[in-house]
Write an enzyme that holds these catalytic residues in place. Sequence first.
Site, PDB file in Angstrom:
ATOM      1  N   GLU A 117      63.845  19.848  24.042  1.00  0.00           N
ATOM      2  CA  GLU A 117      64.150  18.541  23.490  1.00  0.00           C
ATOM      3  C   GLU A 117      65.274  18.672  22.485  1.00  0.00           C
ATOM      4  O   GLU A 117      65.363  19.659  21.766  1.00  0.00           O
ATOM      5  CB  GLU A 117      62.910  17.994  22.783  1.00  0.00           C
ATOM      6  N   CYS A 132      69.890  17.906  16.421  1.00  0.00           N
ATOM      7  CA  CYS A 132      68.944  18.999  16.178  1.00  0.00           C
ATOM      8  C   CYS A 132      68.764  19.744  17.494  1.00  0.00           C
ATOM      9  O   CYS A 132      68.297  19.185  18.481  1.00  0.00           O
ATOM     10  CB  CYS A 132      67.629  18.375  15.694  1.00  0.00           C
ATOM     11  N   CYS A 139      58.115  29.494  20.609  1.00  0.00           N
ATOM     12  CA  CYS A 139      58.529  30.392  19.515  1.00  0.00           C
ATOM     13  C   CYS A 139      57.440  31.432  19.334  1.00  0.00           C
ATOM     14  O   CYS A 139      56.252  31.129  19.451  1.00  0.00           O
ATOM     15  CB  CYS A 139      58.720  29.612  18.214  1.00  0.00           C
ATOM     16  N   CYS A 143      54.196  30.160  12.973  1.00  0.00           N
ATOM     17  CA  CYS A 143      53.973  29.592  11.639  1.00  0.00           C
ATOM     18  C   CYS A 143      52.803  28.612  11.743  1.00  0.00           C
ATOM     19  O   CYS A 143      52.711  27.840  12.707  1.00  0.00           O
ATOM     20  CB  CYS A 143      55.232  28.897  11.127  1.00  0.00           C
ATOM     21  N   CYS A 146      53.341  24.675  12.360  1.00  0.00           N
ATOM     22  CA  CYS A 146      54.402  24.269  13.296  1.00  0.00           C
ATOM     23  C   CYS A 146      53.844  24.170  14.711  1.00  0.00           C
ATOM     24  O   CYS A 146      53.270  25.139  15.215  1.00  0.00           O
ATOM     25  CB  CYS A 146      55.543  25.279  13.247  1.00  0.00           C
ATOM     26  N   CYS A 368      60.348  16.611  12.727  1.00  0.00           N
ATOM     27  CA  CYS A 368      60.201  18.059  12.586  1.00  0.00           C
ATOM     28  C   CYS A 368      58.842  18.528  13.077  1.00  0.00           C
ATOM     29  O   CYS A 368      57.830  17.942  12.743  1.00  0.00           O
ATOM     30  CB  CYS A 368      60.272  18.463  11.123  1.00  0.00           C
TER      31      CYS A 368
END
Length: 394
Positions: A117, A132, A139, A143, A146, A368
Amino acid sequence: MTTTVAQHTPASFSSTESEPAATNAPERQNLLGMSREQMEDFFLSIGEKKFRAAQLMKWIHQEGSDDFAAMTNLSKPLREKLARLAEIRGPSVVYEGTSNDGTRKWVLEVEDGSYVETVLIPAENGKRRTLCVSSQVGCSLDCSFCSTGKQGFQRNLTAAEIIGQVWVAQRSVGPRRDTANRPVTNVVMMGMGEPLLNFDNVVPAMKLMLDDNGYGLSKRRVTLSTSGVVPMIDKLGDEIDVSLAISLHASTDELRNELVPINRKYNIRALLDACHRYLSKCPDNRQVTIEYTLIRDVNDQQEHAEQLAALLKELPCKINLIPFNPFPNSGYEKPSRNQVMRFQQWLYDLGYNATVRITRGDDIDAACGQLVGKVKDRTKRSARYIQSVQLDAD
Ligand code: SAH
Ligand code: SF4
């Protein structure tokens, strides 16, 4: 939210003039992700002059072209040769939506059927349009706050897939004929993935963002955000000059170990030292951006603001506060508006003029940590996107 069905057909083999490739013919080289040096090498390797690279880059990145036949300043034999040996293949758009606040989002299908995205966020004053960009599918760094981290790591994006996100956003608005009217004015590598763990693809893509024959953005307008892969921060400073953002999020190692697990390998001190080294390589008086996601009752108290201010005392930096964006089963909550303002005020009293990142594009899941993307069938989110496209098309 308004939803538009993707206008672009998947970028495909570029020429209609070329013969179908023989089965044993070498694979066509995708020119989309090649930096200027790589493209110059390509032209030399096919017996052409280096300066062709600049011409091709303008067609690809400024005109948004994927069709050699339309490149009228090249001779017909050269266009035909390119169509035989090369292609300009970008990701295909499977969903395109515009949020009520003007944020635009594209869901792109990349080579192996994965989805990434990319989000274009207009500034309220209309002057900036920040894209962005994602660097990986998923990933590996996990974290705890996230949602990308929660989905695990699938693979690195290629340079073509990374710059392809800028290319798609640019094409959707039209060719960039004058610098005053750029569809994309800023790029932040803050989508899915840890860009410094995909260094070899991220750096050529960022070189294209900076190149005058590419997107021609200034180094202050291209920002790489990292959770703190210290040796790669040093390597980045040796290879390219862009703005650096650090996902700090905690003021003690104990807390950061929990929120950003890579801290167990490279702790806060090591990370801040790397920031100093990075800045010492920048010719201008640049600052690092410190990103600090505020999580209710976790890192949003006065003692945290005081510890943060003490940590950053020596570092030329600006602080960007990001209220936590909740997602299902995260186990965290976002702080109240008042608490965010209190935290900002504490920092102000300690000498820091921190900005608060306003959540944008919430209604299209573009905020985010909400850039989830489809990873095969591990999330149903993309199915929902496709469904919404189909519903709108009915
Ligand atoms: N991997 C890189 C870049 C992508 S994340 C990095 O970590 O810096 C972009 C930013 O969004 C980072 O600062 C990240 O910590 C933050 N972020 C991730 N999930 C979030 C969430 N749920 N709420 C608020 N910010 C989040
Ligand atoms: Fe990866 Fe960045 Fe998310 Fe951490 S915050 S899991 S590094 S994308």
